[in-house]
Design a protein around this motif. Structure first.
Motif, PDB file in Angstrom:
ATOM      1  N   LEU A 102       0.842  -1.191   0.000  1.00  0.00           N
ATOM      2  CA  LEU A 102       0.000   0.000   0.000  1.00  0.00           C
ATOM      3  C   LEU A 102       0.879   1.244   0.000  1.00  0.00           C
ATOM      4  O   LEU A 102       1.616   1.496   0.949  1.00  0.00           O
ATOM      5  CB  LEU A 102      -0.922  -0.007   1.220  1.00  0.00           C
ATOM      6  CG  LEU A 102      -1.830  -1.237   1.348  1.00  0.00           C
ATOM      7  CD1 LEU A 102      -2.691  -1.128   2.597  1.00  0.00           C
ATOM      8  CD2 LEU A 102      -2.700  -1.408   0.108  1.00  0.00           C
ATOM      9  N   ASP A 103       0.797   2.002  -1.088  1.00  0.00           N
ATOM     10  CA  ASP A 103       1.639   3.178  -1.280  1.00  0.00           C
ATOM     11  C   ASP A 103       0.829   4.447  -1.032  1.00  0.00           C
ATOM     12  O   ASP A 103       0.048   4.876  -1.881  1.00  0.00           O
ATOM     13  CB  ASP A 103       2.194   3.174  -2.709  1.00  0.00           C
ATOM     14  CG  ASP A 103       3.094   4.376  -2.990  1.00  0.00           C
ATOM     15  OD1 ASP A 103       3.632   4.952  -2.020  1.00  0.00           O
ATOM     16  OD2 ASP A 103       3.238   4.742  -4.170  1.00  0.00           O
ATOM     17  N   LEU A 111      -7.877   1.838   4.871  1.00  0.00           N
ATOM     18  CA  LEU A 111      -6.925   0.809   5.274  1.00  0.00           C
ATOM     19  C   LEU A 111      -7.638  -0.357   5.933  1.00  0.00           C
ATOM     20  O   LEU A 111      -7.365  -1.530   5.635  1.00  0.00           O
ATOM     21  CB  LEU A 111      -5.871   1.395   6.220  1.00  0.00           C
ATOM     22  CG  LEU A 111      -4.838   0.418   6.759  1.00  0.00           C
ATOM     23  CD1 LEU A 111      -4.073  -0.269   5.632  1.00  0.00           C
ATOM     24  CD2 LEU A 111      -3.857   1.122   7.701  1.00  0.00           C
ATOM     25  N   VAL A 128       3.480  -1.938   4.273  1.00  0.00           N
ATOM     26  CA  VAL A 128       3.259  -0.494   4.266  1.00  0.00           C
ATOM     27  C   VAL A 128       4.572   0.221   4.563  1.00  0.00           C
ATOM     28  O   VAL A 128       5.461  -0.342   5.209  1.00  0.00           O
ATOM     29  CB  VAL A 128       2.193  -0.075   5.302  1.00  0.00           C
ATOM     30  CG1 VAL A 128       0.849  -0.692   4.970  1.00  0.00           C
ATOM     31  CG2 VAL A 128       2.616  -0.464   6.719  1.00  0.00           C
ATOM     32  N   SER A 133       1.706   6.591   5.659  1.00  0.00           N
ATOM     33  CA  SER A 133       0.683   5.547   5.660  1.00  0.00           C
ATOM     34  C   SER A 133      -0.259   5.780   6.830  1.00  0.00           C
ATOM     35  O   SER A 133       0.122   6.389   7.839  1.00  0.00           O
ATOM     36  CB  SER A 133       1.324   4.167   5.772  1.00  0.00           C
ATOM     37  OG  SER A 133       0.339   3.155   5.742  1.00  0.00           O
ATOM     38  N   LYS A 155       6.070  -3.349   8.151  1.00  0.00           N
ATOM     39  CA  LYS A 155       6.342  -1.927   7.937  1.00  0.00           C
ATOM     40  C   LYS A 155       7.808  -1.789   7.536  1.00  0.00           C
ATOM     41  O   LYS A 155       8.700  -2.270   8.240  1.00  0.00           O
ATOM     42  CB  LYS A 155       6.045  -1.121   9.201  1.00  0.00           C
ATOM     43  CG  LYS A 155       6.221   0.379   9.024  1.00  0.00           C
ATOM     44  CD  LYS A 155       5.880   1.135  10.290  1.00  0.00           C
ATOM     45  CE  LYS A 155       4.398   1.308  10.453  1.00  0.00           C
ATOM     46  NZ  LYS A 155       4.067   2.267  11.535  1.00  0.00           N
TER      47      LYS A 155
END
Length: 245
Positions: A102-103, A111, A128, A133, A155
């Motif tokens: 997820l950019d 989300l 992420v 984010s 992450k």
């Protein structure tokens, strides 16, 4: 964000970092340069926690009367997983891997909705970036309908590093973008895949698009030329399900 999801004070935050509690983000007061603050900064650099340097007024609002000593940490509802460990574990399974990157998805409800759909479609991990984010908070937990507790969340410092690692691990990278003529349905999702979804404004960053094996889009026939990112993500993920059944 509830008060129970926050930690206040230099020593309390340091203890949380050293005990490897899942920290989402640390807020540090601007212009504080004590030895202890520097130790906290060094410890943060060794974790997946994001950090923001803010005015004291911001910390006062976060602390709501508690003595913050220039430091407030926000606890994540789940522990973040290391990308390399997750990928290695997934590759050892018999199922075909499916990852989701997820950019720039900064809306917590989007989300959470994406996590819920990911939990229904067999996504092995969600990846992420450390900054830029949406935070993992109570709203994400609620919107995800508990999926946040079942899917590993990794992450990373930069999504580009994650893409490099996934490609080296034999994973096909598929980026969702309107800047292409190729449709989603041209991709063979029976192979190991990682899908990159971007925010509704900027979309997937150009540097990630250039790294992807496939840049594809959904067909649009109406007067609106874009979908909510959680809806678009659902369409992508269910195409994977359709092909793999």
């Amino acid at each position: 964000m509830s008060d129970t999801s926050k930690i206040y004070g230099i020593h309390s935050v340091m203890e949380a970092l050293e005990s490897e509690r899942p920290i989402e983000k640390v807020y540090l007061q601007k212009d504080l340069n004590s030895g202890m603050i520097k130790r906290i900064q060094q410890k943060i650099a060794q974790t997946s926690a994001a950090v923001s340097v803010v005015p004291v007024q911001k910390l006062d609002r976060l602390a709501k009367g508690n003595n913050h000593q220039g430091v407030v940490a926000v606890i994540a509802p789940v522990a973040f997983r290391k990308l390399e460990e997750v990928v290695e574990a997934v590759l050892e399974k018999e199922k075909t891997p499916l990852f989701l990157l997820l950019d720039g998805v900064t809306d917590v409800r989007n989300l959470g909705a994406i996590m819920r759909t990911a939990g229904c479609t067999g996504v092995d991990a969600i990846i992420v970036p450390k900054t830029g984010s949406a935070p993992l908070n109570a709203e994400v937990v609620k919107t995800s309908a508990g999926a946040i507790f079942t899917i590993p969340v990794c992450k990373v410092d930069h999504l580009k590093d994650a893409v490099y690692y996934l490609k080296a691990s034999g994973i096909n990278i598929v980026a969702a973008t309107e800047k292409t003529e190729d449709l989603l349905y041209t991709v063979d999702f029976r192979k190991p895949a990682a899908i990159i979804m971007g925010d509704e404004g900027r979309g997937v960053h150009s540097s990630l698009l250039s790294m992807a094996d496939h840049n594809v889009k959904l067909p649009m026939t109406g007067n609106i030329n874009s979908l909510n990112v959680s809806v678009a993500c659902g369409a992508f993920l269910y195409e994977v399900v359709r092909q793999r059944q």
